[in-house]
Motif scaffolding. Structure first.
Motif, mmCIF file in Angstrom:
data_model
loop_
_atom_site.group_PDB
_atom_site.id
_atom_site.type_symbol
_atom_site.label_atom_id
_atom_site.label_comp_id
_atom_site.label_asym_id
_atom_site.label_seq_id
_atom_site.Cartn_x
_atom_site.Cartn_y
_atom_site.Cartn_z
ATOM 1 N N ALA A 83 0.669 -1.006 0.207
ATOM 2 C CA ALA A 83 -0.019 0.033 0.174
ATOM 3 C C ALA A 83 0.749 1.399 0.089
ATOM 4 C CB ALA A 83 -0.945 0.172 1.433
ATOM 5 N N GLU A 84 1.771 1.209 0.802
ATOM 6 C CA GLU A 84 2.612 2.494 0.922
ATOM 7 C C GLU A 84 3.515 2.678 -0.420
ATOM 8 O OE1 GLU A 84 5.856 5.152 1.379
ATOM 9 O OE2 GLU A 84 6.221 3.113 1.117
ATOM 10 N N ALA B 252 2.564 1.762 -3.271
ATOM 11 C CA ALA B 252 1.541 2.439 -4.501
ATOM 12 C C ALA B 252 1.207 3.698 -4.341
ATOM 13 C CB ALA B 252 0.226 1.158 -4.413
ATOM 14 N N PHE B 253 0.880 4.094 -2.896
ATOM 15 C CA PHE B 253 0.047 5.453 -2.635
ATOM 16 C C PHE B 253 0.782 6.313 -2.024
ATOM 17 C CE2 PHE B 253 -3.298 1.952 -2.730
ATOM 18 C CZ PHE B 253 -3.460 2.145 -4.005
ATOM 19 N N TYR C 274 2.124 8.616 1.470
ATOM 20 C CA TYR C 274 1.161 9.297 2.226
ATOM 21 C C TYR C 274 0.471 10.718 1.525
ATOM 22 C CZ TYR C 274 -0.402 11.109 6.758
ATOM 23 O OH TYR C 274 -1.196 11.379 7.880
ATOM 24 N N PRO C 275 -0.817 10.535 1.307
ATOM 25 C CA PRO C 275 -1.387 11.748 0.679
ATOM 26 C C PRO C 275 -0.910 12.873 1.119
ATOM 27 C CG PRO C 275 -2.914 9.922 0.742
ATOM 28 C CD PRO C 275 -1.730 9.543 1.816
ATOM 29 N N LEU D 63 -2.903 -0.116 6.781
ATOM 30 C CA LEU D 63 -2.804 1.292 6.176
ATOM 31 C C LEU D 63 -2.313 2.214 7.273
ATOM 32 C CD1 LEU D 63 -6.395 1.330 4.480
ATOM 33 C CD2 LEU D 63 -4.261 1.315 3.431
ATOM 34 N N ARG E 209 8.065 5.375 -0.811
ATOM 35 C CA ARG E 209 7.913 6.080 -2.035
ATOM 36 C C ARG E 209 8.436 7.477 -1.734
ATOM 37 N NH1 ARG E 209 3.854 5.549 -5.859
ATOM 38 N NH2 ARG E 209 3.122 7.316 -6.909
#
Length: 328
Positions: free
Chosen positions: A16-17, A19-20, A22-23, A97, A106
């Motif tokens: 998850a990290e 891919a995305f 921390y927005p 999450l 990322r």
């Protein structure tokens, strides 16, 4: 928490990290767990670290501050586990999450890639501006090779303490283990310095951080060696030789392992003498390759890093599947 659950959470969190991340909108809205931990550390520093106290009293106050920090962080994480684990698969996903916020695959890639981009588009000034965001050394003291080496060193060291270490403690101790590690590492980065204010007060945080990073730094070196074996132009033998010969000579008991592995894999020399503020640090070189690194070498290091992250994910996922098979 069962090991099968914590390893499952780790595998999901890494995916998850990556891919995305921390927005940014979430960060601007509510901050980040590290910023929350940082506020507590600042408060403890302000309240407990009194200059009028003796060296021994300030060291004792620092030990107390670390214990308070770990207790507060651990209790919050443990409460979340107690709340979410009974929800089954949904609980594991939600915990993953939350846990992913404590891993920085990322963002590390983005910050280091920005240095290569800065050098290519803005020249030396662009590279210095970008590298100043990720290293503590004086950017004005760096030429193009120094900027490039600093970016690669930061990539190697932060792969260990920003990704592999929280992943290691997440796999062993769930969200609580990862949160306790992150609190320790954040304390070290904020107060674990040999300055007049923090030499005594930050002693406990710095020494404890050294201890909890020991297994991850060695695992990081192994991941870089393994990644080098999968890349044309990288040398797993060189990485292993540099680790064996140079890692123990670094001024940090942990940073030398990933830095030496990265240097040997890429045929570079990393670390060595450098300037922090106005202070020149005479550190040993890691690796015996060329010191004249450039933006292309940053790209090579990032490619190796991506592969090492995939290997870490494969290790976590394989371990999770194995534990589920054994449990059943």
């Amino acid at each position: 928490m069962a090991l099968s659950d914590s390893l499952t959470i780790l595998s999901l969190a890494l995916a998850a990290e990556a891919a995305f991340g921390y927005p940014h909108r979430l960060y601007t809205g509510i901050g980040h767990p590290v910023t929350w931990i940082g506020r507590l550390i600042k408060g403890l520093d302000r309240i407990l670290n009194r200059e009028a106290r003796s060296f021994g009293e300030r060291r004792a106050a620092g030990i107390l501050a670390l214990l308070i920090l770990l207790a507060a962080t651990g209790l919050v994480a443990w409460a979340l586990e107690l709340l979410l684990l009974p929800l089954g698969i949904l609980g594991l996903v939600l915990l993953a999450l939350f846990s992913g916020t404590l891993i920085a695959q990322r963002s590390l890639h983005e910050h280091v890639a920005a240095v290569a981009k800065g050098l290519r588009e803005g020249g030396l000034d662009g590279g210095r501006s970008a590298v100043a965001m990720i290293v503590g050394r004086n950017p004005r003291s760096l030429d193009e090779a120094g900027v490039s080496r600093a970016a690669i060193e930061s990539l190697a060291e932060n792969f260990s303490d920003g990704i592999v270490a929280p992943a290691f403690w997440l796999g062993l101790g769930g969200l609580t283990g990862a949160a306790l590690y992150k609190a320790t590492n954040t304390a070290d980065s904020m107060i674990g310095h040999r300055t007049s204010r923090h030499e005594a007060f930050g002693w406990a945080a710095a020494r404890f951080d050294d201890l909890v990073n020991l297994p991850a730094s060695r695992l990081t070196a192994l991941l870089v060696v393994a990644a080098a074996a999968l890349h044309r132009g990288a040398s797993p033998r060189g990485a292993w030789r540099a680790v064996w010969r140079d890692a123990s000579h670094h001024r940090s008991p942990n940073a030398g392992w990933p830095e030496a592995a990265m240097a040997g894999a890429l045929g570079l020399r990393l670390a060595g003498p450098r300037v922090y503020g106005d202070v020149r640090v005479e550190d040993r070189w890691m690796g015996d390759g060329r010191a004249e690194a450039n933006a292309d070498d940053i790209d090579r290091a990032l490619a190796l890093y991506r592969t090492a992250c995939l290997l870490l994910f494969a290790l976590a996922t394989g371990s999770a599947l194995l534990t589920w098979i054994i449990v059943r």
